[in-house]
Design a protein around this motif. Structure first.
Motif, short mmCIF file in Angstrom:
data_model
loop_
_atom_site.label_atom_id
_atom_site.label_comp_id
_atom_site.label_asym_id
_atom_site.label_seq_id
_atom_site.Cartn_x
_atom_site.Cartn_y
_atom_site.Cartn_z
N MET A 5 45.82 50.44 58.48
CA MET A 5 46.31 49.64 57.35
C MET A 5 47.56 50.27 56.77
SD MET A 5 44.13 48.24 54.25
CE MET A 5 44.82 47.21 53.01
N VAL A 6 48.46 49.42 56.32
CA VAL A 6 49.68 49.89 55.67
C VAL A 6 49.35 50.15 54.21
CG1 VAL A 6 52.05 49.31 55.10
CG2 VAL A 6 51.08 48.55 57.25
N TRP A 7 49.25 51.42 53.83
CA TRP A 7 48.88 51.78 52.46
C TRP A 7 50.13 51.95 51.61
CZ3 TRP A 7 44.26 51.19 50.47
CH2 TRP A 7 43.17 51.10 51.34
N THR A 8 50.65 50.85 51.13
CA THR A 8 51.77 50.92 50.20
C THR A 8 51.21 51.12 48.79
OG1 THR A 8 51.76 48.53 49.87
CG2 THR A 8 53.15 49.39 51.65
N THR A 9 52.06 51.42 47.86
CA THR A 9 51.61 51.63 46.48
C THR A 9 50.91 50.39 45.91
OG1 THR A 9 53.35 53.24 46.14
CG2 THR A 9 52.34 52.32 44.17
N PRO A 10 51.46 49.18 46.06
CA PRO A 10 50.76 48.01 45.52
C PRO A 10 49.37 47.80 46.14
CG PRO A 10 53.03 47.44 45.99
CD PRO A 10 52.79 48.81 46.56
N VAL A 11 49.25 48.05 47.43
CA VAL A 11 47.95 47.89 48.09
C VAL A 11 46.95 48.90 47.54
CG1 VAL A 11 46.74 48.11 50.30
CG2 VAL A 11 48.91 46.89 50.19
N ALA A 12 47.39 50.14 47.39
CA ALA A 12 46.51 51.19 46.85
C ALA A 12 46.10 50.87 45.41
CB ALA A 12 47.20 52.54 46.93
N VAL A 13 47.03 50.41 44.60
CA VAL A 13 46.72 50.06 43.21
C VAL A 13 45.74 48.90 43.16
CG1 VAL A 13 47.69 49.11 41.08
CG2 VAL A 13 48.85 50.98 42.25
N PHE A 14 45.94 47.89 44.01
CA PHE A 14 45.06 46.73 44.05
C PHE A 14 43.62 47.14 44.38
CE2 PHE A 14 43.22 43.01 46.26
CZ PHE A 14 43.34 42.07 45.26
N PHE A 15 43.45 47.94 45.43
CA PHE A 15 42.11 48.37 45.82
C PHE A 15 41.50 49.34 44.81
CE2 PHE A 15 43.32 46.68 50.00
CZ PHE A 15 42.20 45.91 50.25
N THR A 16 42.32 50.16 44.19
CA THR A 16 41.82 51.06 43.15
C THR A 16 41.30 50.25 41.96
OG1 THR A 16 43.37 52.78 43.83
CG2 THR A 16 42.44 52.96 41.62
N CYS A 17 42.01 49.20 41.59
CA CYS A 17 41.55 48.34 40.50
C CYS A 17 40.22 47.68 40.85
CB CYS A 17 42.60 47.28 40.19
SG CYS A 17 44.03 47.91 39.32
N ILE A 18 40.07 47.25 42.08
CA ILE A 18 38.80 46.63 42.49
C ILE A 18 37.66 47.63 42.38
CG2 ILE A 18 37.53 45.68 44.46
CD1 ILE A 18 40.14 44.30 45.29
N VAL A 19 37.87 48.85 42.87
CA VAL A 19 36.83 49.88 42.80
C VAL A 19 36.49 50.19 41.35
CG1 VAL A 19 36.34 52.31 43.27
CG2 VAL A 19 37.32 50.89 45.05
N LEU A 20 37.49 50.33 40.49
CA LEU A 20 37.24 50.62 39.08
C LEU A 20 36.50 49.47 38.40
CD1 LEU A 20 40.61 52.33 38.07
CD2 LEU A 20 38.36 53.41 38.41
N MET A 21 36.83 48.23 38.77
CA MET A 21 36.11 47.09 38.21
C MET A 21 34.65 47.09 38.63
SD MET A 21 38.52 43.75 38.19
CE MET A 21 39.43 44.06 39.68
N LEU A 22 34.39 47.40 39.88
CA LEU A 22 33.01 47.44 40.35
C LEU A 22 32.21 48.54 39.66
CD1 LEU A 22 33.53 46.83 44.17
CD2 LEU A 22 32.56 45.26 42.50
N ILE A 23 32.81 49.69 39.46
CA ILE A 23 32.14 50.78 38.74
C ILE A 23 31.89 50.38 37.29
CG2 ILE A 23 32.44 53.13 37.86
CD1 ILE A 23 33.98 53.73 40.49
N GLY A 24 32.91 49.82 36.64
CA GLY A 24 32.77 49.37 35.26
C GLY A 24 31.72 48.30 35.10
#
Length: 102
Positions: A5-24
């Motif tokens: 996968m191409v891990w650009t900054t926007p992709v990393a931020v998007f997936f990080t937000c998803i993980v944080l939402m799931l934890i929250g």
């Protein structure tokens, strides 16, 4: 492991937000169990249902933007394709709207 996968900054931020939402959402559900409610979505939903619907919507918004970015640049005679941060901000706003009012 993640070379496919191409891990650009926007992709990393998007997936990080998803993980944080799931934890929250998990912590929120443990502290305050959800109840079904009817918003403007055509079905009664729980917080988890609205999160799932919102995440799917966010993914489709981002995919549509990536697919149409070239045509947008062509139509408006832009030097380069518009930033994916636009679709990220739009998809997070739609997700927040679905979570709040859905």
């Amino acid at each position: 492991m993640f070379d496919w996968m191409v891990w650009t900054t926007p992709v990393a931020v998007f997936f990080t937000c998803i993980v944080l939402m799931l934890i929250g959402m998990t912590v929120w559900e443990i502290k305050s169990p959800t109840t079904m409610r009817k918003g403007w979505l055509p079905i009664a939903t729980t917080r988890g249902d609205r999160l799932f619907i919102g995440l799917l919507t966010a993914a489709y918004i981002n995919l549509a933007f990536v697919g149409l970015a070239g045509k947008i640049a062509e139509k408006f005679s832009l030097d380069s394709e518009p930033s994916v941060w636009i679709s990220f901000a739009l998809s997070m706003a739609v997700l927040a709207l679905i979570m709040r009012k859905g």
